[in-house]
Write a protein that holds these residues in place. Structure first.
Motif, PDB file in Angstrom:
ATOM      1  N   SER A  54       0.633  -1.160   0.089  1.00  0.00           N
ATOM      2  CA  SER A  54       0.162  -0.095  -0.116  1.00  0.00           C
ATOM      3  C   SER A  54       0.468   1.416  -0.356  1.00  0.00           C
ATOM      4  O   SER A  54       1.944   0.855   1.025  1.00  0.00           O
TER       5      SER A  54
ATOM      6  N   THR B  11      -0.097   5.353   0.956  1.00  0.00           N
ATOM      7  CA  THR B  11      -0.832   5.699   2.216  1.00  0.00           C
ATOM      8  C   THR B  11      -0.021   7.014   2.171  1.00  0.00           C
ATOM      9  O   THR B  11       1.120   7.831   2.313  1.00  0.00           O
TER      10      THR B  11
ATOM     11  N   PHE C 250      -5.180   6.229   1.611  1.00  0.00           N
ATOM     12  CA  PHE C 250      -4.868   4.720   1.065  1.00  0.00           C
ATOM     13  C   PHE C 250      -4.618   5.061   0.198  1.00  0.00           C
ATOM     14  O   PHE C 250      -5.994   4.607  -0.732  1.00  0.00           O
TER      15      PHE C 250
ATOM     16  N   PRO D 235      -4.158   1.105  -2.056  1.00  0.00           N
ATOM     17  CA  PRO D 235      -3.795  -0.507  -2.260  1.00  0.00           C
ATOM     18  C   PRO D 235      -2.306  -0.969  -3.083  1.00  0.00           C
ATOM     19  O   PRO D 235      -2.946  -0.170  -4.367  1.00  0.00           O
TER      20      PRO D 235
ATOM     21  N   GLU E 143     -11.031  -3.748  -4.208  1.00  0.00           N
ATOM     22  CA  GLU E 143     -10.023  -2.937  -3.077  1.00  0.00           C
ATOM     23  C   GLU E 143     -10.514  -4.025  -1.519  1.00  0.00           C
ATOM     24  O   GLU E 143      -9.704  -4.666  -1.523  1.00  0.00           O
TER      25      GLU E 143
ATOM     26  N   TYR F  41      -8.269  -6.823  -0.530  1.00  0.00           N
ATOM     27  CA  TYR F  41      -6.675  -6.091   0.514  1.00  0.00           C
ATOM     28  C   TYR F  41      -7.248  -5.691   1.917  1.00  0.00           C
ATOM     29  O   TYR F  41      -6.546  -5.573   2.763  1.00  0.00           O
TER      30      TYR F  41
END
Length: 89
Positions: free
Chosen positions: A35, A37, A44, A46, A65, A68
């Motif tokens: 990920s 961030t 966020f 991924p 998503e 995840y």
């Protein structure tokens, strides 16, 4: 995604730096699962199958998503994603 790619990326919303977290890598040390961030707005992004998902919020697909996110909850229940932002408790 090659690890060196992080040096070329920034948050598409506020242009802040991104923090890379690697969960799985290939034998060539490319990021397979992980990920990104944003250090400022905590958005966020991924990395799924080596592809960072960095679409604007309105074009993001939760179906892609959610697997995840479930993986993250199993690994660390103190982290939660709300409105594509990382919330830590």
């Amino acid at each position: 995604m090659k690890i060196s790619t992080i040096n070329k990326l920034c948050c598409p919303f506020d242009k802040a730096d991104l923090k890379l977290e690697i969960k799985e890598q290939t034998i060539h040390n490319d990021v397979l699962i992980g990920s990104l961030t944003c250090v400022h707005c905590k958005r966020f992004y991924p990395i799924i199958s080596g592809i960072p998902i960095m679409n604007p919020d309105e074009y993001r697909d939760l179906e892609i998503e959610k697997g995840y996110y479930a993986y993250l909850r199993l690994e660390d229940s103190s982290r939660k994603i709300e409105n594509f932002r990382l919330i830590e408790y």
